[in-house]
Design a protein around this motif. Structure first.
Motif, PDB file in Angstrom:
ATOM      1  N   THR A 123      -2.963   0.820   6.986  1.00 26.01           N
ATOM      2  CA  THR A 123      -4.042   1.774   6.042  1.00 26.01           C
ATOM      3  C   THR A 123      -3.046   3.013   6.444  1.00 26.01           C
ATOM      4  O   THR A 123      -2.456   2.622   8.146  1.00 26.01           O
ATOM      5  CB  THR A 123      -5.470   1.810   6.892  1.00 26.01           C
ATOM      6  N   MET A 124      -2.927   3.965   6.183  1.00 22.08           N
ATOM      7  CA  MET A 124      -2.358   5.276   6.153  1.00 22.08           C
ATOM      8  C   MET A 124      -4.098   6.081   6.266  1.00 22.08           C
ATOM      9  O   MET A 124      -3.812   6.648   5.746  1.00 22.08           O
ATOM     10  CB  MET A 124      -1.258   5.525   5.548  1.00 22.08           C
ATOM     11  N   VAL A 125      -3.194   7.143   7.833  1.00 24.37           N
ATOM     12  CA  VAL A 125      -4.250   8.087   7.908  1.00 24.37           C
ATOM     13  C   VAL A 125      -4.097   9.267   7.904  1.00 24.37           C
ATOM     14  O   VAL A 125      -3.520  10.079   8.541  1.00 24.37           O
ATOM     15  CB  VAL A 125      -5.323   8.223   9.574  1.00 24.37           C
ATOM     16  N   HIS A 178       9.325   3.222   7.580  1.00 17.72           N
ATOM     17  CA  HIS A 178       9.249   2.858   8.733  1.00 17.72           C
ATOM     18  C   HIS A 178       7.879   1.971   9.374  1.00 17.72           C
ATOM     19  O   HIS A 178       7.486   1.537  10.395  1.00 17.72           O
ATOM     20  CB  HIS A 178       8.983   3.934   9.568  1.00 17.72           C
ATOM     21  N   ASN A 179       7.947   0.767   7.943  1.00 22.82           N
ATOM     22  CA  ASN A 179       5.947   0.171   8.152  1.00 22.82           C
ATOM     23  C   ASN A 179       6.684  -0.574   7.201  1.00 22.82           C
ATOM     24  O   ASN A 179       5.582  -1.484   6.791  1.00 22.82           O
ATOM     25  CB  ASN A 179       4.960   0.757   7.862  1.00 22.82           C
ATOM     26  N   ASP A 180       7.938  -1.131   6.385  1.00 23.94           N
ATOM     27  CA  ASP A 180       7.801  -1.969   6.039  1.00 23.94           C
ATOM     28  C   ASP A 180       6.987  -1.760   4.325  1.00 23.94           C
ATOM     29  O   ASP A 180       6.583  -3.274   4.062  1.00 23.94           O
ATOM     30  CB  ASP A 180       7.812  -3.665   6.360  1.00 23.94           C
ATOM     31  N   GLY A 181       6.878  -0.648   3.621  1.00 25.18           N
ATOM     32  CA  GLY A 181       6.330  -0.467   2.386  1.00 25.18           C
ATOM     33  C   GLY A 181       4.890   0.492   2.407  1.00 25.18           C
ATOM     34  O   GLY A 181       4.807   1.178   3.739  1.00 25.18           O
ATOM     35  N   PRO A 182       4.905   0.615   1.348  1.00 23.93           N
ATOM     36  CA  PRO A 182       3.683   1.774   2.043  1.00 23.93           C
ATOM     37  C   PRO A 182       2.760   0.848   1.616  1.00 23.93           C
ATOM     38  O   PRO A 182       2.422  -0.272   2.129  1.00 23.93           O
ATOM     39  CB  PRO A 182       4.437   2.145   0.492  1.00 23.93           C
ATOM     40  N   PRO A 183       1.542   1.625   2.535  1.00 20.59           N
ATOM     41  CA  PRO A 183       0.138   1.584   3.131  1.00 20.59           C
ATOM     42  C   PRO A 183      -0.575   0.839   1.733  1.00 20.59           C
ATOM     43  O   PRO A 183      -0.265   1.239   0.327  1.00 20.59           O
ATOM     44  CB  PRO A 183      -0.650   2.446   3.607  1.00 20.59           C
ATOM     45  N   ASP A 184      -1.367  -0.619   1.957  1.00 19.23           N
ATOM     46  CA  ASP A 184      -2.103  -0.463   1.114  1.00 19.23           C
ATOM     47  C   ASP A 184      -3.334  -0.051   0.844  1.00 19.23           C
ATOM     48  O   ASP A 184      -4.483   0.315  -0.364  1.00 19.23           O
ATOM     49  CB  ASP A 184      -2.770  -2.034   1.237  1.00 19.23           C
ATOM     50  N   SER A 185      -4.001   0.941   1.937  1.00 16.39           N
ATOM     51  CA  SER A 185      -5.034   1.661   2.143  1.00 16.39           C
ATOM     52  C   SER A 185      -4.399   2.884   2.755  1.00 16.39           C
ATOM     53  O   SER A 185      -4.252   2.840   3.367  1.00 16.39           O
ATOM     54  CB  SER A 185      -5.820   1.244   2.817  1.00 16.39           C
ATOM     55  N   PHE A 200      -3.993  13.104  -4.737  1.00 15.58           N
ATOM     56  CA  PHE A 200      -3.397  11.984  -3.701  1.00 15.58           C
ATOM     57  C   PHE A 200      -3.429  10.563  -5.198  1.00 15.58           C
ATOM     58  O   PHE A 200      -2.445   9.762  -4.943  1.00 15.58           O
ATOM     59  CB  PHE A 200      -4.549  11.148  -2.674  1.00 15.58           C
ATOM     60  N   ARG A 201      -4.028  10.428  -6.096  1.00 16.70           N
ATOM     61  CA  ARG A 201      -4.170   9.355  -6.734  1.00 16.70           C
ATOM     62  C   ARG A 201      -3.041  10.035  -7.448  1.00 16.70           C
ATOM     63  O   ARG A 201      -1.958   8.632  -8.703  1.00 16.70           O
ATOM     64  CB  ARG A 201      -5.588   9.654  -7.666  1.00 16.70           C
ATOM     65  N   GLN A 202      -2.653  11.019  -7.784  1.00 16.79           N
ATOM     66  CA  GLN A 202      -0.962  11.417  -8.877  1.00 16.79           C
ATOM     67  C   GLN A 202       0.086  11.066  -7.797  1.00 16.79           C
ATOM     68  O   GLN A 202       0.877  10.701  -8.721  1.00 16.79           O
ATOM     69  CB  GLN A 202      -1.549  12.776  -9.688  1.00 16.79           C
ATOM     70  N   MET A 250       2.845  -0.503 -10.786  1.00 14.47           N
ATOM     71  CA  MET A 250       1.712   0.059 -10.557  1.00 14.47           C
ATOM     72  C   MET A 250       1.598   0.335  -9.031  1.00 14.47           C
ATOM     73  O   MET A 250       0.451  -0.933  -8.396  1.00 14.47           O
ATOM     74  CB  MET A 250       0.913   0.394 -11.058  1.00 14.47           C
ATOM     75  N   TRP A 251       2.091   1.254  -8.274  1.00 12.20           N
ATOM     76  CA  TRP A 251       1.249   0.729  -6.690  1.00 12.20           C
ATOM     77  C   TRP A 251      -0.016   1.938  -6.518  1.00 12.20           C
ATOM     78  O   TRP A 251      -0.205   2.795  -7.646  1.00 12.20           O
ATOM     79  CB  TRP A 251       2.187   1.791  -5.196  1.00 12.20           C
ATOM     80  N   GLU A 252      -1.440   1.485  -6.541  1.00 12.28           N
ATOM     81  CA  GLU A 252      -2.431   2.444  -6.361  1.00 12.28           C
ATOM     82  C   GLU A 252      -3.240   1.693  -5.354  1.00 12.28           C
ATOM     83  O   GLU A 252      -3.734   0.850  -5.003  1.00 12.28           O
ATOM     84  CB  GLU A 252      -3.728   1.076  -7.576  1.00 12.28           C
ATOM     85  N   PRO A 253      -2.975   2.732  -4.300  1.00  6.65           N
ATOM     86  CA  PRO A 253      -3.644   1.951  -2.574  1.00  6.65           C
ATOM     87  C   PRO A 253      -5.093   2.370  -3.097  1.00  6.65           C
ATOM     88  O   PRO A 253      -5.701   3.008  -3.343  1.00  6.65           O
ATOM     89  CB  PRO A 253      -3.058   3.097  -1.981  1.00  6.65           C
ATOM     90  N   ASN A 254      -6.249   1.788  -2.397  1.00  3.30           N
ATOM     91  CA  ASN A 254      -7.125   2.309  -2.004  1.00  3.30           C
ATOM     92  C   ASN A 254      -7.456   3.918  -1.578  1.00  3.30           C
ATOM     93  O   ASN A 254      -6.806   3.389  -0.332  1.00  3.30           O
ATOM     94  CB  ASN A 254      -8.115   1.282  -1.205  1.00  3.30           C
ATOM     95  N   ILE A 255      -8.308   4.403  -1.851  1.00  7.01           N
ATOM     96  CA  ILE A 255      -8.915   5.870  -0.699  1.00  7.01           C
ATOM     97  C   ILE A 255      -9.423   5.923  -0.819  1.00  7.01           C
ATOM     98  O   ILE A 255     -10.574   5.597  -1.242  1.00  7.01           O
ATOM     99  CB  ILE A 255      -7.962   7.052  -2.297  1.00  7.01           C
ATOM    100  N   THR A 256     -10.044   6.646   0.311  1.00  5.09           N
ATOM    101  CA  THR A 256     -11.562   6.869   1.072  1.00  5.09           C
ATOM    102  C   THR A 256     -11.357   7.998   1.532  1.00  5.09           C
ATOM    103  O   THR A 256      -9.772   8.894   2.520  1.00  5.09           O
ATOM    104  CB  THR A 256     -11.602   5.428   2.884  1.00  5.09           C
ATOM    105  N   TYR A 257     -12.005   8.811   1.455  1.00  7.42           N
ATOM    106  CA  TYR A 257     -11.577  11.029   1.489  1.00  7.42           C
ATOM    107  C   TYR A 257     -13.496  11.074   2.577  1.00  7.42           C
ATOM    108  O   TYR A 257     -13.924  10.985   1.904  1.00  7.42           O
ATOM    109  CB  TYR A 257     -11.957  11.309   0.683  1.00  7.42           C
ATOM    110  N   VAL A 258     -13.140  10.977   3.536  1.00  5.86           N
ATOM    111  CA  VAL A 258     -14.163  11.714   4.031  1.00  5.86           C
ATOM    112  C   VAL A 258     -14.182  12.981   5.318  1.00  5.86           C
ATOM    113  O   VAL A 258     -12.840  13.745   5.853  1.00  5.86           O
ATOM    114  CB  VAL A 258     -13.950  10.768   5.552  1.00  5.86           C
TER     115      VAL A 258
END
Length: 450
Positions: free
Chosen positions: A174-176, A242-249, A273-275, A293-301
């Motif tokens: 997860t990337m915050v 720095h984290n061996d690839g993009p985040p999943d979330s 963010f989706r773009q 296609m990289w499609e991470p789950n996006i949570t917006y708070v």
């Protein structure tokens, strides 16, 4: 800490004995925390301009140690009058020299000996502990697996972030992000600043930041889609490296949005963010993803800090000594919306007055967090602030974004305007007619704002 310097701007308040006391107390704290500290290069103003004094100190320290200068500690006057400007110190260090700076104000740093009031005041041990916390973060901090438990007190690891688990029971990568658009006071000539922070490690401590100055008093419209996508893309690339690839979330905390702006934020910022994910998949990461296609789950708070709601305990159960709730109170029933995914959190121990809860509203939730999961992650992220060892009132990425915007506005203040004729402000494009003042490239991945 092997190459650093002390610039004494007020020899009247800081004599050599007091500086030696500062070094002695700081060395004691560093030894306690497992930090190696060499003796610094010490200099004073000698009737020089501030920029020249800092530049000469940098040159002298680097020649003496043979290394790049890591830090300048500036000792400022007791009353602050006729003293060097804090804004100038930060502008010279951040923009011109590319050296982190820490200021020590005499009235806060020096305390009298109660047993012998006739003795000159000396540096406070607890003040030096706070200085070491700031220095530790500015120099890049430690990597938790390499730090013995006995040394972890130098960084706030009281709470491990409880990331959501995947189907195999492993934490989801997860990337915050923390986003804030900060505005100057009415009548000020300073611009509004959009600031974004991003967490770079799973322990909730190391952050990087990007910012943009723009027209005043624009909360959503001021942060353009183009600006947001550019800054987010840079941070995602740094994270992947720095984290061996993009985040999943991706988990985003957005400050300063009212309920009437929720839909606008979803249509602009969430869509941005989706773009970015689509653009990176098609271009920069096409080879790494092998055409996927990289499609991470996006949570917006959304974080709403300014609200009129207050909670007080009825009895002693769960109450602190001053009558407030202890840190960690979550309210997600009865006084929440019937249509929104929201909750109230008191994440800090109030020292004075009644503790103010923060209202968190989840606008988008691709990850499918439960109430307990998002509340636990949010509370844990309140423990990551590098300058103290307790939790703070809001999530660290949002608090950092606010601190960054506050720092950037110093570059446009009156003191900075007087200094800018020396040419230290670097132009890096513009937002309208506004000159963008960019920090030195050697500091763009550091926590320079602390």
């Amino acid at each position: 800490l092997f190459c650093w310097g002390i610039l004494n701007t007020s020899p009247r308040d800081f004599n050599q004995e007091q500086i030696d006391g500062f070094l002695r107390e700081t060395k004691k704290v560093c030894d306690e925390k497992g930090i190696t500290m060499e003796r610094p290069t010490i200099s004073d103003m000698r009737n020089k301009r501030l920029a020249d004094a800092m530049r000469d100190l940098k040159k002298e320290a680097e020649e003496r140690s043979g290394n790049t200068l890591q830090l300048i500690v500036v000792l400022k006057a007791q009353d602050g009058a006729n003293d060097v400007s804090y804004a100038d110190i930060k502008q010279i260090g951040d923009i011109d020299l590319g050296v982190p700076t820490t200021c020590c104000l005499a009235k806060k740093a020096l305390t009298k000996d109660k047993r012998d009031p006739r003795r000159p005041p000396n540096f406070n041990f607890f003040y030096c502990k706070g200085v070491v916390l700031k220095i530790n973060a500015k120099l890049g901090c430690y990597h938790p697996p390499q730090v013995p438990k006995a040394m972890r007190a130098s960084i706030n690891w009281k709470v491990q972030v409880p990331w959501k688990l995947d189907s195999r029971g492993a934490p989801v990568k997860t990337m915050v992000f923390g986003i804030d658009v900060s505005h100057p006071s009415p009548g000020s000539r300073q611009p509004s600043v959009s600031a974004i922070t991003a967490l770079m490690d799973p322990w909730g401590h190391r952050y990087i930041a990007r910012y943009k100055a723009h027209g005043r008093r624009m909360e959503v419209g001021g942060l353009s889609v183009e600006t947001l996508t550019t800054m987010v893309a840079q941070m995602l690339v740094f994270f992947a490296t720095h984290n061996d690839g993009p985040p999943d979330s991706i988990l985003v905390y957005r400050d300063g949005v009212s309920e009437s702006q929720f839909e606008a934020v979803k249509q602009t910022e969430v869509a941005a963010f989706r773009q970015v994910a689509k653009d990176l998949s098609r271009n920069q990461w096409a080879g790494m993803l092998n055409g996927r296609m990289w499609e991470p789950n996006i949570t917006y708070v959304v974080c709403q800090k300014r609200n009129q709601l207050r909670f007080t305990p009825e009895g002693r159960a769960g109450a602190a000594r001053n009558g407030n709730f202890q840190a960690g109170l979550v309210v997600d029933t009865q006084v929440v919306s019937a249509t929104l995914f929201d909750f109230h959190l008191i994440s800090h121990s109030g020292l004075q007055g009644t503790s103010r809860p923060v209202h968190y509203v989840v606008l988008e939730d691709d990850e499918g967090y439960s109430f307990d999961e998002i509340e636990s992650i949010t509370y844990a992220l309140c423990y990551g602030y590098s300058r103290c060892t307790k939790s703070i009132g809001t999530v660290t990425p949002v608090y950092y974004a606010d601190k960054i915007a506050e720092r950037v506005r110093l570059y446009y203040g009156d003191a900075s305007d007087q200094y800018s004729d020396s040419g230290t402000a670097r132009s890096a494009g513009s937002e309208g007619d506004l000159e963008q003042r960019v920090i030195h490239r050697s500091m763009c991945h550091s926590m320079f704002w602390l």
